[in-house]
Design a protein around this motif. Structure first.
Motif, PDB file in Angstrom:
ATOM      1  N   UNK B  96      -4.850  -1.274   2.464  1.00  0.00           N
ATOM      2  CA  UNK B  96      -5.138   0.070   2.156  1.00  0.00           C
ATOM      3  C   UNK B  96      -5.576   0.897   3.420  1.00  0.00           C
ATOM      4  N   UNK B 101     -10.978   4.293   7.428  1.00  0.00           N
ATOM      5  CA  UNK B 101     -11.176   2.843   7.479  1.00  0.00           C
ATOM      6  C   UNK B 101     -10.480   2.581   8.953  1.00  0.00           C
TER       7      UNK B 101
ATOM      8  N   UNK C  10      -6.915   2.575  -5.780  1.00  0.00           N
ATOM      9  CA  UNK C  10      -6.465   1.835  -4.403  1.00  0.00           C
ATOM     10  C   UNK C  10      -7.648   2.028  -3.597  1.00  0.00           C
ATOM     11  N   UNK C  11      -8.174   3.165  -3.356  1.00  0.00           N
ATOM     12  CA  UNK C  11      -9.268   3.566  -2.195  1.00  0.00           C
ATOM     13  C   UNK C  11     -10.395   2.549  -2.649  1.00  0.00           C
ATOM     14  N   UNK C  13     -10.255  -0.095  -4.171  1.00  0.00           N
ATOM     15  CA  UNK C  13     -10.197  -1.599  -4.033  1.00  0.00           C
ATOM     16  C   UNK C  13     -10.387  -1.888  -2.378  1.00  0.00           C
ATOM     17  N   UNK C  14      -9.637  -0.917  -1.440  1.00  0.00           N
ATOM     18  CA  UNK C  14      -9.647  -0.957  -0.232  1.00  0.00           C
ATOM     19  C   UNK C  14     -11.003  -1.099   0.461  1.00  0.00           C
ATOM     20  N   UNK C  15     -11.976  -0.290  -0.004  1.00  0.00           N
ATOM     21  CA  UNK C  15     -13.359  -0.318   0.357  1.00  0.00           C
ATOM     22  C   UNK C  15     -13.918  -1.603   0.020  1.00  0.00           C
ATOM     23  N   UNK C  17     -12.786  -4.522  -0.368  1.00  0.00           N
ATOM     24  CA  UNK C  17     -12.357  -5.522   0.171  1.00  0.00           C
ATOM     25  C   UNK C  17     -13.046  -5.961   1.478  1.00  0.00           C
ATOM     26  N   UNK C  18     -13.356  -4.568   2.140  1.00  0.00           N
ATOM     27  CA  UNK C  18     -14.094  -4.905   3.636  1.00  0.00           C
ATOM     28  C   UNK C  18     -15.677  -4.708   3.490  1.00  0.00           C
TER      29      UNK C  18
END
Lengths: 422, 270, 293
Positions: B96, B101, C10-11, C13-15, C17-18
């Protein structure tokens, strides 16, 4: 998923582990920290054995850490306010007593009302007293002696009388002569450990601090004279074997590489463990020349037991202390002969062992000698920064051994000590 | 001698000396375990007959099962948590991507230069205030977010085929399901290599446990050998046996899984 | 990757995960390092701290032990890292020659030290270098020294012991990085060089070193960071002695906090010196490497 299954299993294991930790600390177990299994640990175990005879449920566990580790653990936990890992009783060296008592008020149990402190040597009581409270169970004295191999010195033509009441200059002459005649250096010496210099310094009746607790190094004539004498020893490289660490230090004289050890009486246990009966004798230490009040007696180390307020077994500990450490004269005779522990309970010094001759030391009345020297040790106030200053002194020793200027070295010691004691 | 054979003579000579010097301390450790302390500090480099005595003495001085358990427990839990957190982050960063990020990732690069020595004093006070000194959690918690391992997973994720993820999405899998059921099995060897390195890192950790773990019951093998070797009267024979026990797990893993081991070590560069 | 494809889900989910990693780093790295900065302006003994302004920085300039620890750390860095990198490169190039026999054996042996724990090998070195220990016994037996070297009692030799120990532990580790990178170099480049008559040593400096530059940079930075944090070895081999000749910055911070009268604020100040040093040296190394491209 495999990961979660593993995690679950791990959590179960973790629970098991904390259960294990809990069971190890049930009431009635006294946990003790000290550093020397052959000396203070052995004495504590002997005391526990005696007490256990009348109190079968009593149990004491002795944990050995190096002295540095004991102090670091104590400091870390007291500073962090964690008490789980603390023992009930801890041995603290006299040099550090005031530092701990002043830095961590409330951490140690006052024992002022638990014993009659007049039974103990005054100086031991004084160094564990803050304000009107006294905190220690006084243990041993570090009265110093010159433990030497009578066979080796005899071979070089020296008798006990030649070693009495001498100065350090004479000591170096003798040591050089012995080395030339027998090939054995007099001492083992670890340049990282300024302990021997500390012996010289206290024998003059002076210390690193003045009566107000301020650094007293530059301009302290006794300090300079003691350091000058010690530097001469360091520069006479044929009279000592350089070693590193305590194991090598003791290994050198127990293994017969060197002819003597000049240190506290508590080394007796180590010397006796070498099993060379009749080959050893003890002389008084040499004297720092040119300082008024300097004597042929000094002190190195010495320590006392302290009870922590966090202990769950304070009453039991006090009863144990009272029963053995504050009254059992026979116990003190045992640890004197066995470990060389010169206790601080005055009455114990009238006991039979103190009057006896010791065959290990060729029948010499060593304990009577140590008693006499004990009375001659000049008292000093150790203050709260002994190890900080010792570290500053240790920094200059290799340079002094290589011929650095004495006054400059003293200034550097003071500068470094000033930063460390800030 | 020709130029070429001289060169190869020098080459074999240099490598043989280097190999000998590299292996000798291991030999010294094994020999030491069979000798008395006095022999060891006198430099005796031949096998002795004191092995059993040293083992018995070690066992008397140290609660071995307990200490080994501590070492394994801390290393295993830390490793599992580190892998979960780092692989999720690596996946998150690589799959992503977004401007924000990427910037954050750049920030991580900068954080690499923060030495542990700069963290230990505040961390100590933090855990002391939380009453967590002398606990497993205090060792494990700060070790979990490991920037190197995050890097490693991000690099490795570049090789993860996006078609697999797209297909899984069409099958209606949620993102965490894709991560657990598709990504994890595909990346098995990456995980295996990282496991070895992270385990070793945690097994060998010294400074922070030295500060946090205060009692003998909580000590790890590494702390135990350090403490034994610096004792008032250290018994080097005993120390050598304990040192073997400390070295053995990583040594065994290395010999069994050499390829993965090296892969893990190289992982974060590329 | 096309960022435009990123939908709202998606955005998130991205955050997601990290997030765990970021939260943990925030708590156990960002917060402590900021707190440490604040602490470096505090003075006092133990937990009783008060604002002291710049007094810790003034103390730093007057502190001979700090200067010594800084000097020692930089000495280890300046001497040990180049020696180790050089040796690792040479071993890697030697091991990379295709006709070499026993290659795997040599490689495994030289890499083996990298498998040990820092404390374990430190203890081994301490016993090897003891006064009557194996190294001295060997020197005497070989006639290289009459009485043996006073390794732990002499400021110079104690540094040698530490440098030897670290080099032993890390040379093979770095070598593995170079070996991996060497295998990625196209063999035909060397073929061409040989045809052009370029000698082996020139090939090393003209081809190998430039091709390996990124890896050399990486290992140099890692070794620099590692050396600036040196603790385990000096703590277990020399305890910083003799005369603080092997005392490192990390060890001084440890001593200021846990050995001497606790001085948290000043310890934090010293720790910031390491932060600044790491930042500067990493930058310089990056800069030097980039410049020559």
């Amino acid at each position: 998923m495999t990961n979660t299954a593993l995690l679950k299993r791990a959590t179960t294991l973790g629970l098991g582990a904390s259960l294990l930790a809990m069971t190890s600390a049930f009431a009635g177990d006294l946990n003790v920290w000290a550093w020397d299994p052959n000396f203070n640990g052995a004495a504590m175990n002997k005391a526990a054995e005696i007490y256990k005879a009348d109190h079968p449920e009593f149990n004491l566990t002795f944990n050995a850490f190096s002295r540095e580790e004991v102090e670091q653990k104590l400091q870390t936990q007291l500073a962090s306010g964690t008490i789980d890992g603390l023992p009930d009783i801890v041995l603290i060296e006299d040099y550090s007593a005031q530092k701990f008592l002043l830095s961590f008020p409330g951490a140690f149990e006052p024992l002022t009302n638990a014993f009659d402190y007049t039974q103990f040597a005054d100086y031991k009581v004084a160094l564990a007293t803050v304000g009107s409270e006294t905190y220690s169970v006084p243990f041993d004295s570090g009265v110093t002696g010159w433990f030497y191999r009578s066979d080796i010195l005899g071979e070089a033509g020296y008798s006990a009388a030649d070693l009495e009441n001498i100065t350090w200059d004479r000591f170096i002459e003798i040591a050089k002569d012995v080395a030339a005649k027998t090939g054995k250096p007099m001492l083992s010496l670890d340049i990282n450990d300024p302990g021997m210099f500390v012996i010289l310094l206290q024998s003059t009746g002076h210390w690193f601090f003045d009566e107000n607790g301020e650094l007293d190094i530059v301009g302290n004539e006794a300090f300079k004279a003691a350091l000058a004498d010690y530097t001469e020893i360091l520069q006479a490289k044929e009279i000592y074997k350089p070693v590193s660490g305590w194991a090598e230090y003791t290994g050198a004289f127990t293994g017969g590489d060197v002819a003597a050890a000049l240190t506290g009486v508590w080394i007796t246990g180590t010397i006796k463990a070498a099993d060379m009966p009749g080959q050893w004798a003890v002389a008084p230490i040499p004297r720092v020349d040119g300082v008024e009040g300097a004597t042929n007696a000094s002190n190195l180390g010495g320590s006392s037991w302290y009870l922590l307020t966090s202990s769950q077994n304070k009453d039991e500990a006090k009863a144990f202390f009272n029963d053995v450490w504050a009254s059992n004269i026979d116990f003190y005779q045992d640890i004197l002969v066995g470990q060389g522990a010169v206790g601080s309970l005055l009455a114990s010094r009238e006991g039979a062992a103190y009057q006896s001759n010791d065959d290990y030391f060729g029948g010499q009345a060593v304990w009577q000698d140590f008693s006499n020297w004990l009375g001659q040790i000049p008292g000093v106030d150790y203050g709260i920064f002994t190890y900080e200053v010792r570290s500053a002194i240790a920094t200059q020793l290799p340079a002094l051994a290589d011929g650095a200027d004495l006054d400059e070295a003293i200034e550097k010691i003071e500068a470094e000590a000033r930063v460390l004691t800030q | 001698m020709t130029n070429r054979s001289l060169l190869s003579f020098v080459q074999y000579g240099v490598l043989s000396v280097a190999a000998f010097l590299s292996v000798f301390p291991f030999f010294w450790m094994v020999v030491g375990a069979t000798n008395t302390s006095a022999d060891i500090i006198k430099g005796k480099a031949t096998f002795g007959s004191n092995l059993w005595t040293n083992i018995v003495n070690l066992n008397a001085q140290v609660d071995l099962p307990r200490v080994l358990f501590n070492s394994f427990y801390i290393a295993i839990i830390s490793t599992i948590l580190t892998l979960v957190v780092a692989s999720a982050a690596g996946y998150g960063f690589e799959i992503f991507r977004s401007k924000a990020r990427e910037r954050l990732f750049g920030g991580l690069l900068l954080m690499l230069s923060i030495p542990f020595a700069a963290l230990m004093v505040p961390l100590f006070i933090m855990f002391a205030n939380a009453g967590l000194i002398n606990t497993y959690s205090a060792i494990i918690a700060p070790s979990v977010a490991n920037i190197f391992v995050i890097f490693y997973f991000r690099q490795a994720t570049k090789a993860f085929p996006h078609e697999l993820r797209d297909a899984a999405k069409i099958d209606g899998l949620k993102e965490y399901q894709i991560f657990a059921r598709v990504y994890f099995p595909v990346m098995r060897s990456t995980y295996a290599a990282a496991t070895i390195i992270v385990f070793m890192l945690n097994w060998n950790n010294y400074l922070w446990p030295l500060i946090v773990l205060q009692t003998n019951e909580m000590k790890t093998m590494v702390l135990t050998i350090s403490s034994l070797a610096s004792a008032y009267t250290p018994d080097f024979g005993v120390v050598m046996v304990a040192t073997i026990l400390t070295t053995l797990p990583t040594l065994i893993i290395f010999f069994l899984l050499q390829r993965l081991f090296v892969q893990g070590m190289l992982g974060s560069v590329k | 990757m096309a960022q435009t494809r990123l939908g709202r889900n998606e955005n998130i989910s991205g955050w997601a995960f990290i997030a765990p990693a970021m939260v943990l780093l925030g708590i156990f790295m960002i917060w402590p390092i900021l707190w440490s900065l604040w602490m470096s302006f505090q003075t006092g003994r133990g937990m009783n701290m008060s604002f002291g302004g710049l007094s810790n920085i003034i103390r730093l300039t007057e502190d001979p032990i700090f200067v010594k620890a800084l000097g020692n750390t930089l000495t280890f860095l300046a001497i040990q890292v180049p020696i180790m990198i050089m040796m690792a490169l040479i071993f890697a190039v030697m091991l990379n020659s295709p006709r070499l026999r026993f290659r795997g054996l040599f490689r495994t042996a030289i890499f083996l030290p990298a498998v040990t724990s820092l404390v374990a090998y430190s203890i081994l070195f301490k016993s090897l270098f003891s006064t009557d220990g194996f190294v001295n016994a060997s020197l005497i037996a070989l006639g290289l020294s009459e009485r043996g070297v006073n390794w732990m009692g002499d400021p110079f030799y104690a540094k040698i012991v530490i440098i030897t120990a670290i080099t032993w532990r890390w040379t093979g580790y770095n070598m593995i990085f170079y070996l991996a990178a060497l295998q990625n170099i196209d063999k035909s480049i060397y073929e061409a060089a040989r045809i052009d008559g370029i000698p082996a040593h020139a090939q090393f400096f003209k081809i190998t070193v430039p091709m390996l530059k990124p890896v050399i940079l990486f290992t140099t930075i890692m070794s620099t960071i590692g050396t600036l944090q040196l603790f385990d070895e000096v703590q277990n081999i020399t305890l910083g002695g003799p005369a603080n000749a092997t005392l490192t910055l990390s060890q001084y911070i440890y001593n200021l906090t846990f050995r001497f009268m606790p001085s948290f604020g000043y310890a934090a100040t010293v720790s910031y010196v390491i932060v600044v040093l790491v930042a500067i040296l990493s930058f310089v190394q990056f800069y030097v490497a980039r410049d020559r491209k």
